[in-house]
Design a protein around this motif. Structure first.
Motif, short mmCIF file in Angstrom:
data_model
loop_
_atom_site.label_atom_id
_atom_site.label_comp_id
_atom_site.label_asym_id
_atom_site.label_seq_id
_atom_site.Cartn_x
_atom_site.Cartn_y
_atom_site.Cartn_z
N GLY A 50 0.79 -1.22 0.00
CA GLY A 50 0.00 0.00 0.00
C GLY A 50 0.82 1.26 0.00
O GLY A 50 0.28 2.38 0.03
N TYR A 51 2.14 1.12 -0.10
CA TYR A 51 3.03 2.28 0.00
C TYR A 51 3.06 3.09 -1.30
O TYR A 51 3.23 4.31 -1.27
N LEU A 52 2.90 2.42 -2.44
CA LEU A 52 2.97 3.13 -3.71
C LEU A 52 1.83 4.14 -3.82
O LEU A 52 2.01 5.24 -4.35
N ALA A 53 0.67 3.79 -3.28
CA ALA A 53 -0.48 4.69 -3.33
C ALA A 53 -0.28 5.92 -2.46
O ALA A 53 -1.01 6.91 -2.59
N PHE A 84 7.73 4.30 5.99
CA PHE A 84 6.34 3.86 6.22
C PHE A 84 6.28 2.79 7.31
O PHE A 84 5.35 2.77 8.12
N THR A 85 7.27 1.92 7.31
CA THR A 85 7.29 0.86 8.32
C THR A 85 7.38 1.43 9.72
O THR A 85 6.64 1.04 10.62
N THR A 86 8.30 2.37 9.91
CA THR A 86 8.47 2.96 11.23
C THR A 86 7.30 3.88 11.57
O THR A 86 6.93 4.01 12.74
N LEU A 87 6.70 4.51 10.55
CA LEU A 87 5.61 5.45 10.81
C LEU A 87 4.33 4.71 11.20
O LEU A 87 3.64 5.12 12.14
N TYR A 88 4.02 3.63 10.49
CA TYR A 88 2.75 2.96 10.70
C TYR A 88 2.85 1.67 11.51
O TYR A 88 1.98 1.38 12.33
N GLN A 137 5.69 0.60 13.34
CA GLN A 137 6.49 0.73 14.56
C GLN A 137 7.09 -0.62 14.94
O GLN A 137 7.12 -0.99 16.11
N ALA A 138 7.54 -1.37 13.94
CA ALA A 138 8.10 -2.68 14.22
C ALA A 138 9.58 -2.56 14.56
O ALA A 138 10.38 -2.22 13.70
N PRO A 139 9.97 -2.86 15.81
CA PRO A 139 11.37 -2.69 16.22
C PRO A 139 12.34 -3.52 15.40
O PRO A 139 13.46 -3.13 15.17
N GLU A 140 11.86 -4.69 14.91
CA GLU A 140 12.80 -5.55 14.19
C GLU A 140 13.21 -4.98 12.85
O GLU A 140 14.17 -5.43 12.24
N THR A 141 12.48 -3.96 12.36
CA THR A 141 12.84 -3.36 11.08
C THR A 141 13.90 -2.30 11.23
O THR A 141 14.45 -1.83 10.25
N LEU A 142 14.19 -1.89 12.47
CA LEU A 142 15.18 -0.85 12.67
C LEU A 142 16.57 -1.43 12.56
O LEU A 142 16.83 -2.54 13.04
N PRO A 143 17.51 -0.68 11.96
CA PRO A 143 18.89 -1.17 11.94
C PRO A 143 19.46 -1.16 13.34
O PRO A 143 19.13 -0.31 14.16
N ASP A 144 20.28 -2.16 13.64
CA ASP A 144 20.91 -2.23 14.95
C ASP A 144 22.08 -1.26 14.98
O ASP A 144 23.15 -1.55 14.48
#
Length: 848
Positions: free
Chosen positions: A764-767, A829-833, A835-842
């Motif tokens: 849904g990010y392209l939209a 978008f991942t961090t904005l909507y 908020q999944a910690p595993e997607t953040l770079p360590d």
């Protein structure tokens, strides 16, 4: 024995002891009198020679932090090795002792992975020739340093202004080896290490009570060995100090910058501010621009230790001390995890484009260009680029990448030969990697390139605001573009076509469709109606022609077009915005030389140059009726009679050449699509696109958020600053944004509709994304594969927060850079909507 004899012995002994005691007292009194009367004057003089010396101490340099408080640069405690010659020991014996101690210390330091200072003025080239290198290029500075060198070394002072009288570097080297008892078995490189240290001692003889640092940031093993061998190493000691550390290495290197010791050119000013030659100074990035806040070395930060020293400069006593104060912390607007994502996205997209280009020009991998590229000897491929991510509602930079990067820690420890080659290239090799990519240059703010189709929103807004086109007006693609010359009334074929091979796909183009389809013809017509002056004016209002005032070193200023941009006759030919006037000048000089040769006249180069410059001044935007002025200039400067110039047609030849510097309508229409002489920076483009996203506010760019004292007090808070506010109808902004949304829309079949992955669309990010591609030719290059790739985007569509600008020189096409935008926006978008910690770079996993 008789009783009387027995009683007399103690008396006799008492008398004898008394006499001895009196004699000893007399001797002591005599000696005291002799010393007091005979040496009193000398002792009084020595006591009078006792004096105090104040040693200045410095505070730590402040930290550089990201917006979340993650530390990007800081001062770390380290240990240095110092050499302090006892000022009372100046004999040849002690000179030999100190040299022996230094040889041992150098070996300990190098065995521990460290290195000693390398400051000797005496050097040797590859052929074994010994020469002076005073580290400066100014002849005045060279003579000054040579004079000081001779003075402290005790050499006879020749005439410093007559270099032929100077002591040769080889003679000086041999004398110093003999003077300092450097063993014969040591080669030049090893002897030079001793000479460097001893030279520093003598150059600082005016403060002989202060040690000289001979090795910085040594290991604890080196410290332990120096301390254990103290009895064998007279004059050597270790001291706690600080060193600058950049914990994330190459990450944000162009933003944070780096430090080095001061150069001779700025030494006088810095010394007046309280710096010393050993202090590290910021020379690029935030380290440079925020130097006054970060430093702990200026006078206001100084602490002091007052020492009592004797006439030889030896320390006798510590009288008093006061502490130094540290520098301030600077917090940036960037988000470190976002910065890491952006830099990785840039590196990945450059490698992807490079591989794609390589497959196009050499699909079989045999090293020979194939197909349509077979005729070319050399093709430049993608090797560098920049990305800027900006908060479109404040002008704050959230991340900024420039590729290739470098490690600022290198400059603190001293560059190795390999690092020098990587950063600055090999002077014996033309066009090597460093020459092409300039790793230390922050391309996000200093790289200037034609903007291509990304400029079309500016042209469209200018046309709407100036009333030369209506928001609903449609224009058909009728390539090639032909306009009517106002002076002759005749049509002029510009040979300018739209990019599409199917012009019928670009019929009925209004502003929305023209942006969506990137229709060249539509914007040719709008820019022609506007004229170059109004087009340049609107580019200026949108911030493309000015610096953004970001708090970084090296920002360049863009140019758009027009007569003064092409050639300004009020400025010298070699002081122009483009290189074209210089080329015309050189052509004029060749032409004038030829005229003199034809006439059999000896060429006077000075007269030819003066004549060429005067002829160029005639170009003020019109050459109509200036033939007589051309002939007069030829007559006055070169003695060419008016009749000869007229008969030979030389006046016409010259005006034809000068016409190359005259702005034409054909240039205007190319400017309207971001071509021509236009050159802009990625950071300026970021604020331009931000103004479209936010509806007309053109912000200055900021990368500094605040400055805080060591005690936590806020010293500076950087608020958003507005460069310009454009009051345009909201429907105009909405039309531009709608066109940009269509660019990436598969339903609208925009120019980048197939540039994003299916996964990105399914999420849904392209939209939520709007964008614009730009493929700009560079100079006279006509190979499409070498076009500059621009891709700009903002998100989310309904309420934009961020703008992304990607620029890849020799990047194939605008849509080629979409992958980088996708990577960055996926993280956003991942961090904005989610908020999944595993997607953040360590962040903690990043190592220098």
């Amino acid at each position: 024995m008789k009783p009387s004899e027995t009683s007399k012995k103690p008396i006799s002994r008492f008398i004898a002891l008394t006499v001895i005691f009196l004699l000893m007292m007399s001797a002591l009194i005599f000696q005291l009198a002799r010393v007091t009367l005979g040496q009193g004057e000398q002792l009084a003089e020595e006591a009078g020679d006792m004096s105090s010396r104040t040693v200045i101490t410095k505070g730590k340099r402040g930290r550089v932090l990201d917006r979340n408080g993650l530390v990007l640069a800081y001062d770390e405690t380290c240990f240095n090795v110092e050499f302090l010659r006892n000022a009372n020991n100046r004999t040849d014996y002690y000179s030999a002792v100190y040299t022996e101690a230094l040889i041992k210390a150098i070996k300990i330091i190098e065995d521990g992975g460290g290195k000693t200072i390398d400051t000797s003025y005496i050097c040797m080239d590859e052929d074994g020739n010994i020469y002076y290198d005073f580290g400066v290029t100014s002849e005045t500075f060279i003579k000054s340093r040579y004079r000081n060198f001779c003075n402290v070394m005790g050499f006879a002072m020749p005439d410093p202004d007559d270099m032929s009288t100077w002591i040769s570097a080889e003679d000086a080297y041999l004398r110093l080896r003999e003077l300092w008892y450097i063993p014969e078995e040591l080669d030049f490189d090893e002897a030079r290490k001793i000479i460097s240290i001893r030279q520093e001692v003598l150059l600082n003889n005016y403060r002989a009570y202060m040690p000289i640092t001979i090795a910085y940031d040594v290991s604890l093993d080196v410290v332990a060995r120096i301390e254990m061998m103290a009895d064998e190493l007279p004059g050597l000691q270790t001291a706690q100090s600080t060193t600058r550390v950049y914990p994330y290495g190459e990450v944000a290197a162009h933003i944070v910058g780096y430090c080095q010791k001061m150069s001779a050119e700025n030494a006088e000013t810095l010394l007046e501010l309280g710096y010393s030659y050993d202090d590290f100074i910021g020379v690029s990035g935030i380290e440079a621009t925020m130097e006054e806040y970060l430093t702990g070395a200026t006078t206001e930060h100084h602490g002091s230790v007052v020492l009592e020293v004797n006439s030889n400069g030896a320390i006798v006593n510590t009288v008093s001390s006061s502490p130094a104060s540290d520098g301030n912390d600077v917090t940036l607007t960037i988000d470190l995890p976002f910065q890491i994502v952006t830099e990785q996205a840039l590196e990945d997209i450059i490698q992807h484009i490079h591989e794609k280009q390589q497959n196009l020009i050499d699909p079989d991998g045999d090293g020979v260009y194939d197909g349509e590229y077979a005729e070319y000897d050399e093709i430049d491929l993608a090797e560098m680029g920049a990305i800027v991510v900006m908060d479109c509602n404040s002008g704050q930079v959230l991340s900024m990448a420039s590729y290739p990067s470098f490690d600022p820690n290198w400059f603190i420890s001293g560059l190795t030969d390999d690092q020098v080659l990587y950063l600055y290239g090999d002077p014996d090799i033309d066009d090597d990697f460093a020459d092409r990519t300039t790793p230390t240059r922050n391309k996000a703010i200093s790289m200037k390139l034609a903007l291509g189709s990304v400029f079309k929103m500016c042209t469209g807004l200018a046309g709407l605001m100036e009333g030369v086109v209506d928001i609903d007006e449609t224009i058909d693609d009728e390539s090639p573009y032909i306009y009517i010359d106002e002076s002759t009334g005749k049509p002029v074929d510009t040979n300018a076509n739209c990019w599409t091979q199917y012009p019928w796909n670009h019929t009925d183009q209004n502003i929305v469709k023209a942006v969506l389809n990137s229709c060249n013809y539509y914007f040719y017509e709008v820019s022609y109606r506007l004229g170059i002056d109004r087009l340049v004016d609107w580019a200026g209002k949108l911030g493309l022609a000015d610096k953004t005032n970001i708090e970084l070193t090296g920002e360049a200023q863009g140019i758009i077009g027009g007569q003064t941009a092409m050639y300004d006759n009020t400025r010298a030919y070699n002081d122009q915005d483009t290189s074209l006037p210089l080329l015309v000048y050189r052509s004029l000089v060749r032409l004038l030389r030829n005229y003199q040769t034809i006439r059999g006249v000896e060429v006077d180069e000075a007269a030819v140059s003066k004549c060429a410059q005067e002829l160029m001044v005639l170009q003020d935007g019109s050459l109509t009726g200036k033939g007589s002025q051309v002939r007069q200039i030829l007559s006055v400067n070169l003695g060419i009679p008016d009749g000869i110039s007229r008969a030979q047609g030389w006046d016409s030849q010259i005006t034809s050449l000068l016409a190359e510097l005259q702005w034409k309508a054909s240039y205007t229409i190319r400017t309207g699509i971001g071509q021509g002489i236009m050159l802009v920076t990625p950071i300026a483009v970021a604020r331009y696109v931000s103004a479209i996203a936010n509806g007309g506010t053109v912000f200055d760019a900021h990368i500094v958020e605040s400055v805080t004292s060591p005690d936590g007090d806020e010293i500076l808070n950087v608020e958003p600053t507005i460069f310009n506010e454009i009051e345009a109808p909201e429907e105009y902004w909405e039309a531009l944004r709608q066109g940009m949304a269509g660019v990436v829309s598969p339903e609208d079949r925009g120019t980048a509709s197939d540039a994003f992955s299916s996964e990105y669309a399914e999420l849904g990010y392209l939209a939520l994304t709007s964008g614009k591609t730009g493929s700009a030719q560079v100079g006279g290059v006509t190979i499409d594969i070498q076009n500059t790739s621009w891709f700009v985007a903002f998100a989310p569509n309904d309420d934009p927060d961020i703008v992304i600008v990607v620029c890849i020189p020799n990047g194939l096409s605008g849509s080629s850079s979409a992958g980088a935008v996708e990577d960055i926006l996926t993280y956003y978008f991942t961090t904005l909507y989610s908020q999944a910690p595993e997607t953040l770079p360590d962040v903690n996993s990043v190592t220098p």
